[in-house]
Design a protein around this motif. Structure first.
Motif, PDB file in Angstrom:
ATOM      1  N   ARG A 225      48.305  40.279 -27.052  1.00 22.20           N
ATOM      2  CA  ARG A 225      49.566  39.596 -27.369  1.00 22.20           C
ATOM      3  C   ARG A 225      49.358  38.541 -28.431  1.00 22.20           C
ATOM      4  O   ARG A 225      50.153  38.398 -29.348  1.00 22.20           O
ATOM      5  CB  ARG A 225      50.140  38.970 -26.096  1.00 22.20           C
ATOM      6  CG  ARG A 225      50.699  39.962 -25.113  1.00 22.20           C
ATOM      7  CD  ARG A 225      51.636  39.247 -24.143  1.00 22.20           C
ATOM      8  NE  ARG A 225      50.957  38.196 -23.427  1.00 22.20           N
ATOM      9  CZ  ARG A 225      50.296  38.382 -22.290  1.00 22.20           C
ATOM     10  NH1 ARG A 225      50.197  39.603 -21.773  1.00 22.20           N
ATOM     11  NH2 ARG A 225      49.727  37.371 -21.676  1.00 22.20           N
TER      12      ARG A 225
ATOM     13  N   ARG B 143      50.871  38.069 -32.319  1.00 22.00           N
ATOM     14  CA  ARG B 143      51.509  36.859 -32.827  1.00 22.00           C
ATOM     15  C   ARG B 143      50.812  36.363 -34.079  1.00 22.00           C
ATOM     16  O   ARG B 143      51.430  35.938 -35.027  1.00 22.00           O
ATOM     17  CB  ARG B 143      51.482  35.753 -31.759  1.00 22.00           C
ATOM     18  CG  ARG B 143      52.512  35.897 -30.698  1.00 22.00           C
ATOM     19  CD  ARG B 143      52.871  34.538 -30.144  1.00 22.00           C
ATOM     20  NE  ARG B 143      51.698  33.873 -29.624  1.00 22.00           N
ATOM     21  CZ  ARG B 143      51.239  34.002 -28.398  1.00 22.00           C
ATOM     22  NH1 ARG B 143      51.849  34.813 -27.552  1.00 22.00           N
ATOM     23  NH2 ARG B 143      50.179  33.346 -27.976  1.00 22.00           N
TER      24      ARG B 143
ATOM     25  N   SER C 166      54.345  37.755 -35.609  1.00 24.15           N
ATOM     26  CA  SER C 166      55.529  37.098 -35.068  1.00 24.15           C
ATOM     27  C   SER C 166      55.684  35.675 -35.553  1.00 24.15           C
ATOM     28  O   SER C 166      54.832  35.133 -36.247  1.00 24.15           O
ATOM     29  CB  SER C 166      55.469  37.109 -33.542  1.00 24.15           C
ATOM     30  OG  SER C 166      54.414  36.299 -33.089  1.00 24.15           O
TER      31      SER C 166
ATOM     32  N   VAL D  61      56.582  31.557 -34.647  1.00 25.57           N
ATOM     33  CA  VAL D  61      56.558  30.527 -33.625  1.00 25.57           C
ATOM     34  C   VAL D  61      57.330  29.338 -34.162  1.00 25.57           C
ATOM     35  O   VAL D  61      56.975  28.790 -35.198  1.00 25.57           O
ATOM     36  CB  VAL D  61      55.108  30.094 -33.284  1.00 25.57           C
ATOM     37  CG1 VAL D  61      55.133  28.952 -32.298  1.00 25.57           C
ATOM     38  CG2 VAL D  61      54.337  31.263 -32.718  1.00 25.57           C
ATOM     39  N   GLY D  62      58.360  28.965 -33.480  1.00 21.17           N
ATOM     40  CA  GLY D  62      59.147  27.831 -33.937  1.00 21.17           C
ATOM     41  C   GLY D  62      59.748  28.037 -35.313  1.00 21.17           C
ATOM     42  O   GLY D  62      59.907  27.102 -36.081  1.00 21.17           O
TER      43      GLY D  62
ATOM     44  N   GLU E  35      50.721  24.499 -33.142  1.00 24.09           N
ATOM     45  CA  GLU E  35      51.484  24.578 -31.892  1.00 24.09           C
ATOM     46  C   GLU E  35      51.816  23.181 -31.366  1.00 24.09           C
ATOM     47  O   GLU E  35      52.913  22.959 -30.844  1.00 24.09           O
ATOM     48  CB  GLU E  35      50.703  25.383 -30.856  1.00 24.09           C
ATOM     49  CG  GLU E  35      50.585  26.848 -31.207  1.00 24.09           C
ATOM     50  CD  GLU E  35      50.348  27.746 -29.998  1.00 24.09           C
ATOM     51  OE1 GLU E  35      50.396  27.236 -28.859  1.00 24.09           O
ATOM     52  OE2 GLU E  35      50.121  28.955 -30.200  1.00 24.09           O
TER      53      GLU E  35
ATOM     54  N   VAL F 297      57.547  20.943 -27.803  1.00 27.07           N
ATOM     55  CA  VAL F 297      56.334  20.834 -26.987  1.00 27.07           C
ATOM     56  C   VAL F 297      56.234  19.415 -26.440  1.00 27.07           C
ATOM     57  O   VAL F 297      56.016  18.466 -27.177  1.00 27.07           O
ATOM     58  CB  VAL F 297      55.069  21.195 -27.796  1.00 27.07           C
ATOM     59  CG1 VAL F 297      53.801  20.846 -27.005  1.00 27.07           C
ATOM     60  CG2 VAL F 297      55.077  22.672 -28.161  1.00 27.07           C
TER      61      VAL F 297
ATOM     62  N   ASP G 211      54.038  23.808 -22.504  1.00 21.99           N
ATOM     63  CA  ASP G 211      55.050  24.228 -23.473  1.00 21.99           C
ATOM     64  C   ASP G 211      54.443  24.936 -24.681  1.00 21.99           C
ATOM     65  O   ASP G 211      55.177  25.526 -25.483  1.00 21.99           O
ATOM     66  CB  ASP G 211      55.856  23.020 -23.958  1.00 21.99           C
ATOM     67  CG  ASP G 211      56.659  22.369 -22.848  1.00 21.99           C
ATOM     68  OD1 ASP G 211      57.061  23.083 -21.914  1.00 21.99           O
ATOM     69  OD2 ASP G 211      56.878  21.140 -22.902  1.00 21.99           O
TER      70      ASP G 211
ATOM     71  N   PRO H 280      52.975  27.740 -26.958  1.00 20.48           N
ATOM     72  CA  PRO H 280      53.090  29.204 -26.885  1.00 20.48           C
ATOM     73  C   PRO H 280      51.828  29.869 -26.335  1.00 20.48           C
ATOM     74  O   PRO H 280      51.912  30.833 -25.581  1.00 20.48           O
ATOM     75  CB  PRO H 280      53.342  29.601 -28.348  1.00 20.48           C
ATOM     76  CG  PRO H 280      54.021  28.406 -28.936  1.00 20.48           C
ATOM     77  CD  PRO H 280      53.390  27.209 -28.277  1.00 20.48           C
ATOM     78  N   ALA H 281      50.661  29.331 -26.686  1.00 20.31           N
ATOM     79  CA  ALA H 281      49.404  29.945 -26.259  1.00 20.31           C
ATOM     80  C   ALA H 281      49.081  29.688 -24.789  1.00 20.31           C
ATOM     81  O   ALA H 281      48.139  30.298 -24.267  1.00 20.31           O
ATOM     82  CB  ALA H 281      48.251  29.445 -27.135  1.00 20.31           C
ATOM     83  N   TYR H 282      49.836  28.824 -24.120  1.00 18.41           N
ATOM     84  CA  TYR H 282      49.577  28.575 -22.696  1.00 18.41           C
ATOM     85  C   TYR H 282      49.734  29.865 -21.894  1.00 18.41           C
ATOM     86  O   TYR H 282      49.095  30.031 -20.844  1.00 18.41           O
ATOM     87  CB  TYR H 282      50.518  27.506 -22.172  1.00 18.41           C
ATOM     88  CG  TYR H 282      50.302  27.189 -20.692  1.00 18.41           C
ATOM     89  CD1 TYR H 282      49.243  26.386 -20.287  1.00 18.41           C
ATOM     90  CD2 TYR H 282      51.147  27.725 -19.723  1.00 18.41           C
ATOM     91  CE1 TYR H 282      49.038  26.119 -18.941  1.00 18.41           C
ATOM     92  CE2 TYR H 282      50.941  27.458 -18.373  1.00 18.41           C
ATOM     93  CZ  TYR H 282      49.884  26.654 -17.991  1.00 18.41           C
ATOM     94  OH  TYR H 282      49.668  26.383 -16.658  1.00 18.41           O
ATOM     95  N   THR H 283      50.568  30.776 -22.384  1.00 16.07           N
ATOM     96  CA  THR H 283      50.801  32.035 -21.668  1.00 16.07           C
ATOM     97  C   THR H 283      49.553  32.913 -21.606  1.00 16.07           C
ATOM     98  O   THR H 283      49.510  33.877 -20.847  1.00 16.07           O
ATOM     99  CB  THR H 283      51.944  32.831 -22.323  1.00 16.07           C
ATOM    100  OG1 THR H 283      51.614  33.089 -23.703  1.00 16.07           O
ATOM    101  CG2 THR H 283      53.247  32.050 -22.272  1.00 16.07           C
TER     102      THR H 283
END
Length: 310
Positions: A6, A10, A14, A16-17, A290, A296, A301, A303-306
């Protein structure tokens, strides 16, 4: 789809923000010379640190001048000279102090920052029972069910230490880097296991050593967040202090995120051992982006926390 896959998507495709999330290839100027390779030259390392301090000081001076000019323009042109709001911008939000930009800390922010900085001052000491116990605990997290074989043994190399005695690898990271590894193992055991055993993605024939890489991640975060200064002056450091006020364990959680990000960058860049510093530099750049996102407020918060999994 795996979490590393994933992030690779990204990194290449993809947003981000609202910003394009490109893969970053760096020359290594922001990378780390210590402590991935043991037995380095102390004098060289000190010269490197002094060079980095000078560079950071020069950039902070430029930023301070721009900030002061912007504040003065806003006060005079939009708000009128001497206006209350213009004065607040100059006096409350930022102040100039020998070319460094500081943010006024709340009591909670200041207390937690000082507590974290005290942790940074603790060098690893193998003769300290608390430190030895932490190493034993890390052993049991990495090798569940395996009998502890001693503080000096060939088996430590299986965890990614460079020699038979892990204490020789803590030179650049201190005791906090061991605490970070143990926190990752206990808070996010699934992430710890897959990073340790390199379970995801097409791996290099010459992989990075897990434990020593973890020390490098700790060291990188300390530098990026400007935590050895009395008060952080980097933009990432200022943002982190705000996050720290919301969660006292923010540094340890951010470490876990950064380690996952580093591994995903490693796979995305198809890197090998000698490219580790470039991967770490790319990870730092990605993490700084990020942290700069407006929405954040906590490490969770990002994105990479997932990427983290328990």
């Amino acid at each position: 789809m795996s979490s590393a896959a994933r992030l690779r998507r990204r990194v290449h495709h993809s947003d981000v923000g609202g910003k394009k999330f490109e893969r970053v290839l760096s020359s290594g100027s922001d990378g780390l010379s210590e402590p991935l390779l043991a037995g380095g030259d102390d004098e060289y390392f000190e010269d490197w640190k002094e060079k980095k301090r000078r560079e950071e000081h020069e950039w902070s001076q430029i930023f301070t001048r721009l900030l002061a000019q912007w504040s003065q323009w806003l006060s005079i042109v939009l708000l009128g000279s001497g206006s209350l709001l213009g004065d607040m911008i100059n006096r409350v939000l930022y102040r100039r102090d020998e070319g460094i930009v500081h943010i006024d800390l709340t009591p909670v922010q200041e207390e937690r920052l000082h507590k974290l900085q005290k942790r940074l001052q603790v060098a690893f000491d193998g003769s300290n029972p608390k430190h030895a116990e932490a190493l034993v605990a890390l052993w049991h997290e990495a090798f569940p069910g395996r009998l502890f074989d001693g503080l000096i043994t060939e088996k430590w190399k299986e965890m990614g230490w460079q020699g038979t005695d892990p204490s020789t690898d803590f030179r650049g990271g201190g005791f906090i880097s061991l605490e970070n590894l143990l926190f990752l193992a206990q808070r996010y055991p699934r992430s710890f296991s897959k990073l340790l055993h390199k379970e995801e993605g097409q791996r290099s024939e010459w992989e990075y050593p897990f434990a020593v890489a973890g020390i490098n991640v700790s060291f990188m975060l300390i530098q990026m967040l400007d935590l050895r200064s009395e008060k952080p002056s980097s933009l990432s450091g200022l943002k982190f202090v705000k996050i720290l006020a919301e969660d006292e364990q923010a540094f340890d959680v951010l470490y876990c995120v950064a380690f996952e990000m580093m591994d995903a960058q490693w796979l995305a860049m198809r890197a090998s051992y000698m490219e580790f510093n470039a991967v770490l530099s790319a990870t730092r750049s990605q993490l700084e982006r990020e942290l700069s996102l407006d929405d954040v407020y906590r490490v969770q918060d990002l994105p990479a926390y997932t990427l983290l999994c328990r």
